[in-house]
Design an enzyme around this catalytic site. Structure first.
Site, PDB file in Angstrom:
ATOM      1  N   TRP A  45       0.826  -1.128   0.164  1.00 27.44           N
ATOM      2  CA  TRP A  45      -0.531   0.091  -0.097  1.00 27.44           C
ATOM      3  C   TRP A  45       0.482   1.385   0.069  1.00 27.44           C
ATOM      4  CZ3 TRP A  45      -4.970   1.648  -0.244  1.00 27.44           C
ATOM      5  CH2 TRP A  45      -5.437   2.714   0.355  1.00 27.44           C
ATOM      6  N   ASP A  48       0.190   8.791   0.189  1.00 26.20           N
ATOM      7  CA  ASP A  48       0.583  10.255   0.623  1.00 26.20           C
ATOM      8  C   ASP A  48       1.707  10.758  -0.256  1.00 26.20           C
ATOM      9  OD1 ASP A  48      -1.617  10.679   1.389  1.00 26.20           O
ATOM     10  OD2 ASP A  48      -1.220  11.574   3.062  1.00 26.20           O
ATOM     11  N   ARG A 164      -2.723  17.718  12.146  1.00 31.56           N
ATOM     12  CA  ARG A 164      -1.267  17.373  11.396  1.00 31.56           C
ATOM     13  C   ARG A 164      -0.978  17.783   9.704  1.00 31.56           C
ATOM     14  NH1 ARG A 164      -6.209  14.361  10.585  1.00 31.56           N
ATOM     15  NH2 ARG A 164      -7.014  13.550   7.996  1.00 31.56           N
ATOM     16  N   GLU A 215      -6.636  18.607   4.855  1.00 28.44           N
ATOM     17  CA  GLU A 215      -5.254  17.669   5.080  1.00 28.44           C
ATOM     18  C   GLU A 215      -4.150  18.157   3.657  1.00 28.44           C
ATOM     19  OE1 GLU A 215      -6.573  13.115   5.776  1.00 28.44           O
ATOM     20  OE2 GLU A 215      -8.036  13.894   3.891  1.00 28.44           O
TER      21      GLU A 215
END
Length: 580
Positions: A45, A48, A164, A215
């Site tokens: 997997w 980002d 974050r 984000e």
């Protein structure tokens, strides 16, 4: 970016009839793995892009990325951003503060004598920001990284806001202090530091925002201009805004619309959680984005295929005189063109309903087209790629003078219903057509209700958008408009993998008040990835597509609803450059 775990799917073989071309077996997914986009090794997997930077000491590019589950930072290096060498994991989730995952962040090349790269990153609990530095600056690949002993450098326990995805840091105009942002549910918050290690809260760089969680925010000057770009990944897409920056107050003022305007997107397709970095070797801002699968996969290793997601082709960020961003594939990609396969076409009429074969085929292609724009008709012009010879499979990329309206997957428009009817539960386009055919309809929402009922809600107002994975919605446009689109409705005969068979598009805005007389399309095909750059890169759209037939590698010119006039076409097969 946080990724919800998808449901496992059972992979089955799809068999063709005796008259069909042999179908690619679902057990072997290698035919869908792109060969000139970055895919990490070992396969797993990925999401980002993180920690992007150019190392001025060793003259190499670094790409780090969200990898595996729980998340760690994968790492690769390249001399040209095309040929990538995989390295050992840069940061494991091996400290008390990042056990749940090393989440997204950025890289900054500091201005000390060693030009030290610094990684800044967030953690799975969304309440701490951390740092890491190279273990050995003389290592040409910076293979090993050491987490800062003072981590976390920003923490909710010390009064910080939850959030974050740290940005690249930058210096104040007087060179005395560093600035850095991270995303919150109210926008991007700024911190300052004298030494890039001890950080203090400053305030929001933008006005109080109402778009939801930001984000992977980004902030950067656009090379060659005095303007700045502010970007946020939110509501499933990457929004940008252009404006001016006040260095004294660390504030950004929009010159165009704020974050959340659907005409200000990096990409109108499958593209999210992007990150830019400045390349000083060529004075350019480079953009990478996460291109997720458009089929069901599990973040735990990318099951059932054993891999998941790619990084987009690297793109140069530019700005036109009307302050609209545009994007160009990096010039290095032209080195992958196989010159011996080049084909050209000129001055050709493509008849509606009569797809015209192009004398090139393959699953790794670059195609540059130019069509005349029909300003009065309702025709769509484009190219079918990854098409089977019998046209049972094809993916269409193009533009059209249509009023299909805005089409939003995973979005609800609650309220304003004047008509609710049950329709086929498999196709939201039925609801879209009902709205287009009804003069009272301004917007629509299609929702699947248990057990298997599709409800079409027609609205005489345009309500505010709300994310909802069970809904697809749209807004009717008042007049004809030019759109770029990517249509995967007929891309695959496989109906078992949950692939997204739909049409996505973005409205093409006039440049300085004028629509173009010709429309240029630059298309890249790489197995399961297709990217189209339209109107000189002012509009980009990326899709994932999974054809099953062995000969789904043909190319056709396409006209829908009216004839199209092709001015020129040039195409090449592309030489593979898989990561090693």
């Amino acid at each position: 970016v946080v990724v919800a775990v998808a449901v496992f799917v059972v992979v089955v073989f799809v068999f063709a009839s005796c008259c069909d071309v042999v179908v690619v077996a679902a057990a072997d997914d290698s035919v869908h793995i792109p060969q000139f986009h970055f895919v990490p090794l070992p396969h797993n997997w990925m999401n980002d892009p993180n920690g992007l930077f150019y190392d001025p000491v060793h003259k190499v590019y670094h790409l780090m990325f969200q990898y595996q589950t729980p998340r760690v930072w994968g790492h690769a290096v390249s001399e040209d951003m095309i040929h990538w060498k995989n390295l050992p994991i840069a940061m494991e989730n091996d400290e008390w503060y990042d056990k749940g995952g090393v989440f997204s962040g950025s890289a900054t090349v500091l201005d000390d004598a060693s030009q030290t790269p610094m990684l800044s990153y967030s953690v799975s609990t969304n309440d701490m920001q951390c740092l890491a530095f190279p273990a050995n600056r003389s290592d040409p690949f910076l293979t090993k990284w050491v987490k800062y002993s003072g981590n976390p450098v920003i923490s909710v326990k010390s009064g910080a806001m939850p959030g974050r995805d740290d940005t690249t840091a930058w210096k104040s105009n007087d060179g005395k202090t560093w600035r850095m942002l991270y995303g919150t549910n109210k926008g991007a918050v700024a911190y300052t530091s004298d030494d890039a290690r001890n950080w203090k809260y400053h305030g929001f760089i933008n006005a109080d925002d109402k778009t939801g969680m930001w984000e992977c925010p980004d902030f950067y000057p656009i090379p060659g201009t005095r303007m700045f770009a502010l970007k946020a990944s939110t509501k499933g897409q990457d929004y940008w805004s252009i404006g001016t920056y006040n260095d004294s107050s660390i504030s950004f003022t929009n010159s165009l619309d704020d974050i959340g305007n659907t005409t200000q997107l990096y990409d109108y397709g499958q593209f999210y959680a992007s990150k830019t970095f400045f390349d000083p070797s060529k004075n350019r801002q480079i953009l990478f984005g996460w291109v997720n699968e458009e089929r069901k996969v599990n973040p735990a290793g990318g099951a059932p295929y054993g891999w998941a997601s790619i990084q987009s082709l690297p793109r140069v960020v530019l700005m036109d005189s009307d302050l609209r961003l545009r994007f160009e594939p990096i010039e290095e990609l032209t080195t992958l063109r196989n010159a011996s396969t080049k084909v050209s076409m000129e001055k050709t009429i493509v008849r509606a309903g009569q797809p015209l074969p192009v004398p090139i085929k393959g699953r790794q292609l670059e195609i540059i087209l130019q069509f005349q724009v029909n300003e009065t008709g309702s025709s769509s012009c484009g190219v079918d790629v990854l098409a089977s010879s019998d046209r049972k499979e094809f993916t269409t990329l193009g533009f059209g003078n249509q009023n299909d309206g805005q089409y939003m997957v995973g979005t609800d428009l609650p309220g304003g219903d004047y008509s609710v009817v049950n329709v086929n539960y498999t196709d939201p386009h039925i609801c879209q057509k009902k709205c287009l055919d009804d003069e009272n309809c301004e917007a629509w929402t299609y929702v699947v209700r248990p057990p298997l009922v599709g409800s079409c809600c027609l609205k005489n107002v345009i309500p505010a958008e709300k994310p909802n994975p069970t809904c697809t919605s749209g807004v009717k446009m008042a007049s004809m408009s030019l759109n770029v689109f990517g249509d995967t409705t007929s891309s695959s005969l496989n109906q078992t993998d949950g692939h997204a068979a739909n049409k996505r598009f973005g409205t093409i805005l006039k440049k300085n008040g004028v629509l173009p007389s010709t429309m240029d399309l630059r298309v890249f095909v790489d197995h399961s990835s297709v990217e189209v750059f339209a109107f000189n890169g002012r509009h980009v759209l990326t899709r994932r597509t999974y054809p099953t037939l062995a000969d789904s590698e043909h190319v056709f010119l396409r006209a829908i609803g009216g004839d199209c006039s092709l001015e020129s076409l040039v195409a090449w097969e592309i030489i593979g450059a898989p990561s090693t």
